[in-house]
Design a protein around this motif. Structure first.
Motif, short mmCIF file in Angstrom:
data_model
loop_
_atom_site.label_atom_id
_atom_site.label_comp_id
_atom_site.label_asym_id
_atom_site.label_seq_id
_atom_site.Cartn_x
_atom_site.Cartn_y
_atom_site.Cartn_z
N SER A 123 -12.48 16.26 2.26
CA SER A 123 -12.63 17.22 1.16
C SER A 123 -11.72 16.80 0.02
N TYR A 124 -12.19 17.02 -1.19
CA TYR A 124 -11.44 16.60 -2.38
C TYR A 124 -11.35 17.74 -3.38
N ASP A 125 -10.12 18.04 -3.81
CA ASP A 125 -9.92 18.97 -4.91
C ASP A 125 -9.50 18.15 -6.10
N GLY A 158 0.85 -1.19 0.00
CA GLY A 158 0.00 0.00 0.00
C GLY A 158 0.88 1.24 0.00
N VAL A 159 0.56 2.20 -0.86
CA VAL A 159 1.37 3.43 -0.95
C VAL A 159 0.49 4.63 -0.63
N ASP A 160 0.93 5.43 0.32
CA ASP A 160 0.21 6.66 0.64
C ASP A 160 1.22 7.69 1.16
N LEU A 161 0.95 8.95 0.85
CA LEU A 161 1.82 10.05 1.29
C LEU A 161 1.73 10.29 2.79
N ASP A 162 0.60 9.92 3.38
CA ASP A 162 0.28 10.39 4.73
C ASP A 162 0.57 9.30 5.78
C1 SAM Z 1 -9.50 9.62 -0.71
S1 SAM Z 1 -8.13 8.89 0.07
C2 SAM Z 1 -8.34 7.28 -0.57
C3 SAM Z 1 -8.17 6.21 0.43
C4 SAM Z 1 -8.50 4.82 -0.04
N1 SAM Z 1 -8.15 4.56 -1.43
C5 SAM Z 1 -9.94 4.56 0.18
O1 SAM Z 1 -10.70 4.47 -0.77
O2 SAM Z 1 -10.33 4.43 1.34
C6 SAM Z 1 -6.80 9.55 -0.83
C7 SAM Z 1 -5.45 9.22 -0.24
O3 SAM Z 1 -4.44 9.55 -1.20
C8 SAM Z 1 -3.27 9.98 -0.51
N2 SAM Z 1 -2.45 10.70 -1.49
C9 SAM Z 1 -2.68 11.88 -2.08
N3 SAM Z 1 -1.72 12.15 -3.00
C10 SAM Z 1 -0.88 11.09 -3.02
C11 SAM Z 1 0.30 10.77 -3.76
N4 SAM Z 1 0.78 11.59 -4.71
N5 SAM Z 1 0.92 9.60 -3.51
C12 SAM Z 1 0.44 8.76 -2.55
N6 SAM Z 1 -0.68 9.01 -1.83
C13 SAM Z 1 -1.33 10.16 -2.05
C14 SAM Z 1 -3.82 10.80 0.65
O4 SAM Z 1 -2.88 10.87 1.70
C15 SAM Z 1 -5.09 10.01 1.01
O5 SAM Z 1 -4.85 9.09 2.07
#
Ligand code: SAM
Length: 244
Positions: free
Chosen positions: A184-186, A44-48
């Motif tokens: 919130s989503y942009d 799993g890859v995420d920035l946060d």
């Molecule tokens: C709407 S959440 C989606 C979470 C998951 N896919 C779900 O459906 O429950 C979007 C996630 O994308 C991550 N994110 C945003 N930009 C990213 C990037 N460039 N690389 C990795 N993760 C990113 C945010 O930290 C956030 O946790």
């Protein structure tokens, strides 16, 4: 997950084993994948780091110890190079819409293609229909044995010149409390032709769109099958597969 498993097998004639979940958030997809088969692994890859930590404590912790060892949660950017060769990369819940221009989205798609195994598949979802372009609020009552609450999806703004949209999710609970703008989503509201063309420009081969049928009550039946043509509905969700 049934859909990913089934369509990988159908298209590639072998089971997928390594899945990468982009924008994984709390890693629900990774955990489901790893729990399905003892040879399945998930990244799993995420920035946060905070959402990954939440996933570690609340989602990963529900797996057996052996299955949990087959999940790697990586703090990182989905556009960065990936040393693994995943069979599947999944980008779900429209998160890739945070890439707001063609060059950036194409760069992400190219990176996914590069990362995939030789016969790997990229799965993503999309939504649309004429209501997607409107500034609207939709409420849904959600109830299970323990809880009931109102889920509100708000398309707060849409700019027809740039395609930029802002959406929010709010919750209202039975005790009268609220969580406004919990999420919130942009986003850029991408259309299917744009997404398909960008996948092709990024070097993917066949791109297949999967569409739902209708049940006896006239509701979407949740069964997604390959389609070349669909109805001009007010709102739809579909899946795409892109073949390396
Ligand atoms: C709407 S959440 C989606 C979470 C998951 N896919 C779900 O459906 O429950 C979007 C996630 O994308 C991550 N994110 C945003 N930009 C990213 C990037 N460039 N690389 C990795 N993760 C990113 C945010 O930290 C956030 O946790």
């Amino acid at each position: 997950m049934d859909f990913l498993e089934r369509h990988f097998q159908l298209l590639r004639g072998r089971p997928a084993r390594l899945l990468r979940e982009d924008f994984c958030g709390t890693a629900a997809v990774c955990c489901e994948w790893a729990g399905r088969h003892r040879q399945n692994r998930a990244v799993g890859v995420d920035l946060d780091p905070d959402v990954l930590e939440w996933g570690r404590r609340n989602t990963l912790s529900r797996l057996s110890r052996a299955a949990a060892k087959r999940v790697e949660l990586r703090v990182g950017n989905v556009v960065d190079a990936d040393p693994d060769r995943p069979d599947i990369v999944a980008a779900m819940n429209f998160s890739y819409w945070l890439f707001q221009d063609r060059a950036t989205l194409r760069q992400y798609f190219s990176g996914v293609r590069e990362a995939l195994a030789e016969d790997g598949l990229f799965f993503l979802d999309a939504y649309g229909g004429y209501d997607a372009f409107r500034e609207i609020v939709e409420e849904r009552e959600i109830a299970d044995d323990e809880d009931s609450f109102t889920y509100t999806w708000e398309q707060a703004s849409y700019n027809p010149i740039t395609g930029a949209m802002t959406c929010h999710i709010h919750f209202a609970f039975a005790d009268g409390s609220r969580l406004d703008r919990a999420f919130s989503y942009d986003w850029r509201l991408w259309t299917l032709p744009e997404i398909r063309e960008l996948l092709a420009e990024a070097g993917f081969g066949r791109v297949t769109c999967y569409w739902q049928g209708w049940d006896a009550n006239g509701e979407a039946d949740g069964i997604f099958e390959p389609a070349e043509q669909a109805d001009a509905d007010a709102g739809w969700i579909c899946y795409l597969s892109a073949e390396k």
